[in-house]
Design an enzyme around this catalytic site. Structure first.
Site, PDB file in Angstrom:
ATOM      1  CB  CYS A   1      38.291  50.210  28.123  1.00  0.00           C
ATOM      2  SG  CYS A   1      37.685  49.552  26.755  1.00  0.00           S
TER       3      CYS A   1
ATOM      4  CB  CYS B   1      30.827  48.058  27.043  1.00  0.00           C
ATOM      5  SG  CYS B   1      30.944  49.356  25.719  1.00  0.00           S
TER       6      CYS B   1
END
Ligand code: DGL
Length: 260
Positions: A180, A69
Protein backbone atom coordinates in the site's frame (compact mmCIF):
# COMPACT_ATOMS: atom_id res chain seq x y z
CA UNK A 1 2.52 16.31 -17.62
CA UNK A 2 1.95 13.13 -15.61
CA UNK A 3 -1.38 12.73 -13.81
CA UNK A 4 -1.13 10.79 -10.55
CA UNK A 5 -3.70 9.92 -7.92
CA UNK A 6 -4.26 8.04 -4.69
CA UNK A 7 -7.03 7.92 -2.10
CA UNK A 8 -4.92 10.38 -0.13
CA UNK A 9 -1.34 11.12 0.83
CA UNK A 10 0.09 7.61 0.29
CA UNK A 11 0.82 8.09 -3.40
CA UNK A 12 3.21 10.86 -2.41
CA UNK A 13 5.67 8.02 -1.68
CA UNK A 14 5.52 7.31 -5.43
CA UNK A 15 5.67 11.03 -6.34
CA UNK A 16 8.79 11.36 -4.14
CA UNK A 17 10.53 8.51 -5.99
CA UNK A 18 9.42 9.85 -9.39
CA UNK A 19 10.81 13.31 -8.58
CA UNK A 20 14.10 11.62 -7.59
CA UNK A 21 14.38 9.37 -10.68
CA UNK A 22 12.93 11.82 -13.23
CA UNK A 23 13.58 15.34 -11.92
CA UNK A 24 12.39 17.00 -15.15
CA UNK A 25 8.87 15.52 -15.23
CA UNK A 26 5.92 17.74 -14.28
CA UNK A 27 3.17 16.13 -12.23
CA UNK A 28 -0.38 16.90 -11.21
CA UNK A 29 -1.13 14.86 -8.06
CA UNK A 30 -4.69 14.37 -6.85
CA UNK A 31 -5.31 13.14 -3.31
CA UNK A 32 -8.89 11.90 -3.08
CA UNK A 33 -9.00 12.61 0.63
CA UNK A 34 -12.75 13.22 0.62
CA UNK A 35 -13.17 9.52 -0.22
CA UNK A 36 -10.28 8.11 1.79
CA UNK A 37 -9.86 5.29 2.70
CA UNK A 38 -10.68 3.26 -0.42
CA UNK A 39 -9.98 -0.08 1.31
CA UNK A 40 -13.48 -0.64 2.77
CA UNK A 41 -15.31 0.48 -0.43
CA UNK A 42 -16.65 -1.86 -3.10
CA UNK A 43 -14.69 -2.69 -6.25
CA UNK A 44 -17.37 -1.00 -8.42
CA UNK A 45 -17.36 2.20 -6.36
CA UNK A 46 -13.55 2.53 -6.56
CA UNK A 47 -13.62 1.75 -10.28
CA UNK A 48 -16.22 4.47 -11.04
CA UNK A 49 -14.43 6.99 -8.82
CA UNK A 50 -11.06 6.26 -10.49
CA UNK A 51 -12.57 6.87 -13.94
CA UNK A 52 -13.93 10.23 -12.77
CA UNK A 53 -10.54 11.21 -11.36
CA UNK A 54 -8.66 10.07 -14.47
CA UNK A 55 -10.96 12.08 -16.73
CA UNK A 56 -10.47 15.15 -14.53
CA UNK A 57 -6.67 14.75 -14.68
CA UNK A 58 -6.78 14.43 -18.49
CA UNK A 59 -8.98 17.56 -18.66
CA UNK A 60 -6.24 19.38 -16.71
CA UNK A 61 -3.68 18.40 -19.37
CA UNK A 62 -2.24 15.10 -18.09
CA UNK A 63 -0.97 12.94 -20.96
CA UNK A 64 -0.19 9.83 -18.88
CA UNK A 65 -1.63 8.36 -15.69
CA UNK A 66 -0.03 6.82 -12.61
CA UNK A 67 -2.43 5.01 -10.29
CA UNK A 68 -0.36 5.52 -7.14
CA UNK A 69 -2.67 3.29 -5.11
CA UNK A 70 -2.65 -0.50 -4.94
CA UNK A 71 -6.35 -0.66 -4.10
CA UNK A 72 -7.39 1.51 -7.07
CA UNK A 73 -4.99 -0.40 -9.34
CA UNK A 74 -6.67 -3.71 -8.60
CA UNK A 75 -10.17 -2.22 -8.92
CA UNK A 76 -9.72 0.07 -11.92
CA UNK A 77 -6.51 -0.38 -13.96
CA UNK A 78 -8.09 -2.78 -16.47
CA UNK A 79 -11.14 -0.61 -17.17
CA UNK A 80 -9.05 2.58 -17.35
CA UNK A 81 -6.76 0.94 -19.92
CA UNK A 82 -9.77 -0.22 -21.95
CA UNK A 83 -11.33 3.25 -21.83
CA UNK A 84 -8.16 5.20 -22.68
CA UNK A 85 -6.21 2.82 -24.95
CA UNK A 86 -3.84 5.49 -26.30
CA UNK A 87 -2.78 6.88 -22.93
CA UNK A 88 0.04 5.23 -20.96
CA UNK A 89 -1.43 4.04 -17.65
CA UNK A 90 0.82 2.63 -14.93
CA UNK A 91 -0.44 1.01 -11.74
CA UNK A 92 1.14 -0.42 -8.60
CA UNK A 93 2.46 -4.00 -8.57
CA UNK A 94 2.78 -5.85 -5.26
CA UNK A 95 6.50 -6.69 -5.21
CA UNK A 96 6.05 -10.38 -4.41
CA UNK A 97 8.46 -11.69 -7.03
CA UNK A 98 11.50 -9.66 -5.88
CA UNK A 99 10.68 -10.48 -2.25
CA UNK A 100 10.40 -14.22 -2.99
CA UNK A 101 13.69 -14.15 -4.93
CA UNK A 102 15.53 -12.25 -2.21
CA UNK A 103 14.26 -14.30 0.73
CA UNK A 104 16.85 -16.60 2.31
CA UNK A 105 14.33 -18.18 4.69
CA UNK A 106 11.66 -18.61 1.96
CA UNK A 107 9.26 -16.78 4.26
CA UNK A 108 7.86 -13.43 3.21
CA UNK A 109 4.99 -11.21 4.34
CA UNK A 110 2.74 -8.88 2.37
CA UNK A 111 1.38 -5.89 4.26
CA UNK A 112 -1.57 -4.26 2.45
CA UNK A 113 -5.17 -3.10 2.82
CA UNK A 114 -7.80 -5.81 3.18
CA UNK A 115 -9.17 -4.87 -0.29
CA UNK A 116 -5.76 -5.44 -1.89
CA UNK A 117 -5.11 -8.67 0.02
CA UNK A 118 -8.41 -10.20 -1.11
CA UNK A 119 -8.13 -8.88 -4.70
CA UNK A 120 -7.63 -11.24 -7.65
CA UNK A 121 -4.21 -9.87 -8.53
CA UNK A 122 -2.66 -10.65 -5.17
CA UNK A 123 -4.39 -14.00 -4.80
CA UNK A 124 -3.07 -14.95 -8.23
CA UNK A 125 0.51 -13.95 -7.33
CA UNK A 126 0.24 -15.75 -3.98
CA UNK A 127 -0.76 -18.95 -5.80
CA UNK A 128 2.13 -18.61 -8.24
CA UNK A 129 4.75 -18.47 -5.45
CA UNK A 130 3.16 -20.60 -2.74
CA UNK A 131 5.18 -23.73 -3.49
CA UNK A 132 8.61 -22.14 -2.97
CA UNK A 133 7.70 -19.42 -0.48
CA UNK A 134 5.59 -19.25 2.64
CA UNK A 135 3.63 -16.03 2.44
CA UNK A 136 1.92 -14.35 5.40
CA UNK A 137 -0.75 -11.81 4.45
CA UNK A 138 -0.93 -8.95 6.95
CA UNK A 139 -3.78 -6.40 6.80
CA UNK A 140 -2.49 -2.96 7.80
CA UNK A 141 -5.64 -1.99 9.68
CA UNK A 142 -5.49 1.66 10.75
CA UNK A 143 -2.23 2.46 8.90
CA UNK A 144 -3.85 4.63 6.19
CA UNK A 145 -5.74 6.65 8.82
CA UNK A 146 -2.57 7.33 10.85
CA UNK A 147 -0.68 8.53 7.76
CA UNK A 148 -3.61 10.73 6.67
CA UNK A 149 -3.62 12.28 10.15
CA UNK A 150 0.12 12.95 9.77
CA UNK A 151 0.64 10.83 12.89
CA UNK A 152 3.65 8.78 11.85
CA UNK A 153 5.40 8.08 15.13
CA UNK A 154 3.14 8.50 18.17
CA UNK A 155 2.76 5.65 20.70
CA UNK A 156 -0.75 5.05 19.21
CA UNK A 157 0.76 4.52 15.73
CA UNK A 158 3.49 2.27 17.14
CA UNK A 159 0.77 0.17 18.81
CA UNK A 160 -1.22 -0.13 15.56
CA UNK A 161 1.91 -1.28 13.72
CA UNK A 162 2.86 -3.73 16.50
CA UNK A 163 -0.61 -5.31 16.40
CA UNK A 164 -0.53 -5.71 12.61
CA UNK A 165 2.87 -7.43 12.75
CA UNK A 166 2.02 -9.68 15.70
CA UNK A 167 1.25 -12.71 13.44
CA UNK A 168 4.96 -12.76 12.46
CA UNK A 169 6.01 -13.84 15.96
CA UNK A 170 7.87 -17.14 15.74
CA UNK A 171 8.32 -16.90 11.96
CA UNK A 172 11.56 -16.40 10.00
CA UNK A 173 10.10 -13.76 7.64
CA UNK A 174 13.01 -11.82 6.13
CA UNK A 175 11.18 -9.74 3.46
CA UNK A 176 8.09 -7.58 3.97
CA UNK A 177 6.35 -6.26 0.86
CA UNK A 178 4.79 -2.82 1.39
CA UNK A 179 1.60 -3.38 -0.63
CA UNK A 180 0.00 0.00 0.00
CA UNK A 181 1.54 3.32 -0.99
CA UNK A 182 0.81 4.82 2.43
CA UNK A 183 3.03 2.30 4.22
CA UNK A 184 6.51 3.56 3.22
CA UNK A 185 5.76 6.56 5.46
CA UNK A 186 5.55 4.11 8.39
CA UNK A 187 8.73 2.22 7.37
CA UNK A 188 10.72 3.22 10.51
CA UNK A 189 7.91 1.90 12.76
CA UNK A 190 7.59 -1.32 10.75
CA UNK A 191 11.36 -1.87 10.79
CA UNK A 192 11.47 -1.23 14.53
CA UNK A 193 8.83 -3.93 15.13
CA UNK A 194 10.42 -6.53 12.85
CA UNK A 195 14.10 -5.64 12.37
CA UNK A 196 14.94 -9.00 10.74
CA UNK A 197 13.23 -8.15 7.44
CA UNK A 198 14.04 -5.98 4.46
CA UNK A 199 11.10 -3.75 3.50
CA UNK A 200 10.26 -3.86 -0.21
CA UNK A 201 8.72 -0.65 -1.56
CA UNK A 202 7.64 -1.13 -5.21
CA UNK A 203 7.87 2.63 -5.97
CA UNK A 204 11.38 2.31 -7.43
CA UNK A 205 10.37 -0.40 -9.92
CA UNK A 206 7.09 1.36 -10.77
CA UNK A 207 8.97 4.59 -11.57
CA UNK A 208 11.41 2.71 -13.84
CA UNK A 209 8.34 1.38 -15.67
CA UNK A 210 6.91 4.93 -15.92
CA UNK A 211 10.18 6.12 -17.47
CA UNK A 212 10.11 3.26 -20.06
CA UNK A 213 6.48 3.97 -21.02
CA UNK A 214 6.98 7.74 -21.30
CA UNK A 215 9.98 7.12 -23.58
CA UNK A 216 8.05 4.61 -25.70
CA UNK A 217 5.23 7.16 -26.19
CA UNK A 218 7.59 10.09 -26.83
CA UNK A 219 6.25 11.85 -23.73
CA UNK A 220 9.44 12.28 -21.68
CA UNK A 221 10.36 15.82 -20.58
CA UNK A 222 13.27 17.54 -22.35
CA UNK A 223 16.63 17.23 -20.60
CA UNK A 224 17.08 20.09 -18.11
CA UNK A 225 13.34 20.85 -17.94
CA UNK A 226 12.21 22.65 -14.78
CA UNK A 227 9.26 20.61 -13.52
CA UNK A 228 5.96 22.02 -12.37
CA UNK A 229 4.24 20.21 -9.51
CA UNK A 230 0.55 20.79 -8.89
CA UNK A 231 -1.00 19.25 -5.76
CA UNK A 232 -4.77 18.92 -5.49
CA UNK A 233 -7.05 17.50 -2.80
CA UNK A 234 -10.76 16.71 -2.86
CA UNK A 235 -10.86 17.78 0.81
CA UNK A 236 -9.44 20.77 2.71
CA UNK A 237 -5.92 21.77 1.72
CA UNK A 238 -4.25 22.77 4.99
CA UNK A 239 -3.21 19.45 6.51
CA UNK A 240 -1.93 18.18 3.15
CA UNK A 241 0.24 21.32 2.93
CA UNK A 242 1.49 20.56 6.44
CA UNK A 243 2.30 16.95 5.45
CA UNK A 244 4.15 18.07 2.30
CA UNK A 245 6.22 20.47 4.32
CA UNK A 246 6.88 18.30 7.40
CA UNK A 247 7.38 14.90 5.73
CA UNK A 248 8.66 15.79 2.27
CA UNK A 249 10.27 19.18 3.00
CA UNK A 250 8.22 20.80 0.24
CA UNK A 251 6.57 24.21 0.60
CA UNK A 252 3.72 23.87 -1.87
CA UNK A 253 0.24 25.27 -2.20
CA UNK A 254 -2.49 22.62 -2.30
CA UNK A 255 -5.66 23.35 -4.28
CA UNK A 256 -8.95 22.05 -2.97
CA UNK A 257 -11.24 20.86 -5.80
CA UNK A 258 -14.69 19.30 -6.15
CA UNK A 259 -14.78 16.71 -8.92
CA UNK A 260 -17.49 17.29 -11.55
N1 DGL B 1 -2.61 4.11 -0.77
C1 DGL B 1 -3.72 3.22 -0.97
C2 DGL B 1 -3.19 1.85 -1.45
O1 DGL B 1 -2.12 1.77 -1.94
C3 DGL B 1 -4.55 3.21 0.26
C4 DGL B 1 -5.86 2.56 0.06
C5 DGL B 1 -6.95 3.08 0.94
O2 DGL B 1 -7.29 4.25 0.87
O3 DGL B 1 -7.50 2.25 1.68
O4 DGL B 1 -3.82 0.85 -1.39
Amino acid sequence: MIGMFDSGLGGLSVWRELARQMPGESVIYLADRDWCPYGPRSHGEIEARSIRIAQWLFDQGASSLVIACNTATSAAAASLRARYPHIPIIGMEPAIKPAALASLSSQIAVLATRATLSGDKLQHLALRYHEQTRMTLLPGDGFVEQVEAGDLDSPATQDIVRQALAPLTGSRVDQIVLGCTHYPFLAPQIAACWPDAALIDPAGAVCRQIRRLLQAHGLSAQAGNRPHYRFVSTAAATDMERFLSRVLGLDAIVESVALP
